[in-house]
Design a protein around this motif. Structure first.
Motif, short mmCIF file in Angstrom:
data_model
loop_
_atom_site.label_atom_id
_atom_site.label_comp_id
_atom_site.label_asym_id
_atom_site.label_seq_id
_atom_site.Cartn_x
_atom_site.Cartn_y
_atom_site.Cartn_z
N GLN A 137 -62.67 -30.61 110.56
CA GLN A 137 -62.33 -29.32 109.90
C GLN A 137 -61.76 -30.30 108.86
O GLN A 137 -61.45 -29.82 107.25
N HIS A 138 -61.34 -31.30 108.96
CA HIS A 138 -60.90 -32.22 107.41
C HIS A 138 -62.01 -32.59 106.93
O HIS A 138 -61.45 -32.90 105.33
N GLU A 139 -63.50 -32.98 107.87
CA GLU A 139 -64.01 -33.56 106.56
C GLU A 139 -64.05 -32.24 106.11
O GLU A 139 -65.18 -31.99 104.79
N GLN A 140 -64.19 -31.03 106.50
CA GLN A 140 -65.13 -30.00 105.45
C GLN A 140 -64.26 -29.46 104.65
O GLN A 140 -64.92 -28.99 103.97
N ALA A 141 -63.00 -30.06 104.63
CA ALA A 141 -61.21 -29.30 103.90
C ALA A 141 -62.27 -30.26 102.01
O ALA A 141 -62.47 -30.35 101.26
N HIS A 142 -62.40 -31.56 102.73
CA HIS A 142 -63.40 -32.56 101.30
C HIS A 142 -64.61 -31.76 101.02
O HIS A 142 -64.24 -32.10 99.93
N ALA A 143 -65.03 -31.45 102.25
CA ALA A 143 -66.38 -31.09 101.40
C ALA A 143 -65.82 -29.49 100.67
O ALA A 143 -66.99 -29.66 99.72
N LEU A 178 -54.07 -36.95 98.63
CA LEU A 178 -55.78 -36.31 99.09
C LEU A 178 -55.75 -36.01 100.31
O LEU A 178 -56.13 -35.10 101.39
N GLU A 179 -55.71 -37.11 100.79
CA GLU A 179 -55.43 -37.30 102.55
C GLU A 179 -54.76 -36.14 103.08
O GLU A 179 -55.06 -35.93 104.10
N TYR A 180 -52.88 -36.51 102.79
CA TYR A 180 -52.18 -35.64 103.38
C TYR A 180 -52.76 -33.75 103.16
O TYR A 180 -52.63 -32.95 104.46
N ALA A 226 -65.37 -39.10 101.01
CA ALA A 226 -64.49 -38.99 101.60
C ALA A 226 -64.69 -39.45 102.66
O ALA A 226 -65.36 -39.24 103.63
N ARG A 227 -63.75 -39.49 103.60
CA ARG A 227 -63.20 -40.58 105.00
C ARG A 227 -62.30 -39.31 105.98
O ARG A 227 -61.39 -39.31 105.40
N LEU A 228 -62.61 -39.45 107.17
CA LEU A 228 -61.23 -39.33 108.15
C LEU A 228 -60.28 -39.92 108.00
O LEU A 228 -58.97 -39.90 107.48
N VAL A 229 -60.32 -41.53 108.13
CA VAL A 229 -59.85 -42.66 107.60
C VAL A 229 -60.10 -42.90 106.75
O VAL A 229 -60.59 -43.65 106.18
N LYS A 237 -47.22 -43.44 108.33
CA LYS A 237 -46.80 -42.63 108.07
C LYS A 237 -47.85 -41.10 107.93
O LYS A 237 -47.34 -39.55 108.14
N ARG A 238 -49.06 -41.32 107.82
CA ARG A 238 -49.95 -39.94 108.09
C ARG A 238 -50.19 -39.45 108.96
O ARG A 238 -49.78 -38.30 109.77
N ILE A 239 -49.72 -40.81 110.71
CA ILE A 239 -49.95 -39.76 111.67
C ILE A 239 -48.46 -39.20 112.23
O ILE A 239 -48.41 -38.69 112.68
ZN LIG Z 1 -60.22 -37.65 104.60
#
Ligand SMILES: [Zn+2]
Length: 291
Positions: A137-143, A178-180, A226-229, A237-239
């Motif tokens: 889902q995270h990567e789909q959001a990037h896409a 962006l990652e948040y 775009a990456r997951l990490v 902070k992200r975790i």
């Molecule tokens: Zn990411």
């Protein structure tokens, strides 16, 4: 001198000069700010250069070819050299980002025009279903947001502001925001924060184990994916953010974006018209001053 040659040199020189003040002094973004706000701050220093280029294009429309001037073209070329060097460096780094092997990321989204999500099968085997779904889902959001293209363009915008350190700070802040934003979108699409945090840690372990010798320290290496990490600096902070309750969804700013885009397009048009009407005496004065 030929009109197009003079136009190119003037765009380099005046555009390059117009870019400097905001590249130097534009405020740094706060990573906690909305992703869109960080994105605008990243691009803001380029706005005066684009307005200058539009003004020069307007000027060139009404100039005869060749342009009657008394300027020594080598003096003009010499004045443009520092800005040309920045441009060539930025273009070379952008080309390098496209040529790089993206395979070190474990889970990533690559492809400028048709972004595709790629999972390392070795990593996928170590994730449970919930973590796999969350990472997906995270990567789909990037896409969906074409983030590989946006990251590539953002790096180009940052490189055009070289060597001012503020540009790199604004870029890093945007990457963090962006990652948040993509974490939040994944959670709105059903991913659990805990599962996404678990996927993040598993990906980190996987990539560190495989590529420890080449591990990137800041997540800011030139890339077009775009990456997951994302930025490793912001991982803790992200975790913590993923394990906390979901933040309130930000209201859509689509109308604000359209308003901003339309007004900037209008500004470019006005600059072009002013260049066509009043450009000639100003450019002559400028060339006389350079000569
Ligand atoms: Zn990411």
């Amino acid at each position: 001198m030929e009109r197009e040659s003079l136009l190119t040199l003037l765009m380099l020189l005046l555009g390059g000069i117009a870019l400097q003040p905001l590249a130097m002094f534009a405020p740094h973004s706060n990573p906690d700010a909305a992703e869109r706000q960080a994105w605008i701050r990243l691009w803001l220093p380029l706005a005066p250069a684009l307005v200058t280029v539009a003004w020069l294009c307007g000027w060139a429309l009404r100039e005869p070819d060749p342009v009657a001037d008394r300027v020594d073209q080598w003096v003009l070329i010499g004045a443009c050299l520092p800005f040309a060097a920045v441009l060539v460096r930025a273009a070379a780094r952008a080309a390098w980002a496209l040529a790089r092997d993206p395979s070190q990321a474990g889970v990533f989204t690559a492809g400028l025009l048709r972004p595709r999500v790629t999972f390392s099968p070795f990593l996928a085997r170590t994730l449970d279903d919930a973590a796999l779904e969350a990472a997906w889902q995270h990567e789909q959001a990037h896409a969906r947001h074409r983030d590989p293209l946006r990251i590539w363009l953002a790096q180009l915008a940052t490189d055009l502001q070289w060597p001012w350190p503020g540009a790199g700070v604004r870029f890093a802040a945007w990457l963090e925001a962006l990652e948040y934003a993509r974490d939040d979108e994944a959670r709105r699409h059903g991913a659990s924060g805990e599962a996404l945090a678990a996927a993040l840690l598993a990906t980190l372990r996987h990539t560190n184990a495989l590529y420890a010798a080449h591990a990137e320290s800041g997540g800011q290496a030139m890339r077009a994916q775009a990456r997951l990490v994302g930025s490793r600096r912001a991982l803790q902070k992200r975790i913590a953010r993923l394990l906390a309750p979901m933040p309130a969804a930000q209201t859509s700013r689509a109308s604000t974006r359209t308003w901003l885009g339309a007004h900037f397009a209008l500004l470019l048009l006005v600059a072009g018209v002013l260049g066509a009407v009043y450009g000639d005496p100003i450019v002559r004065e400028l060339l006389a001053w350079i000569a």
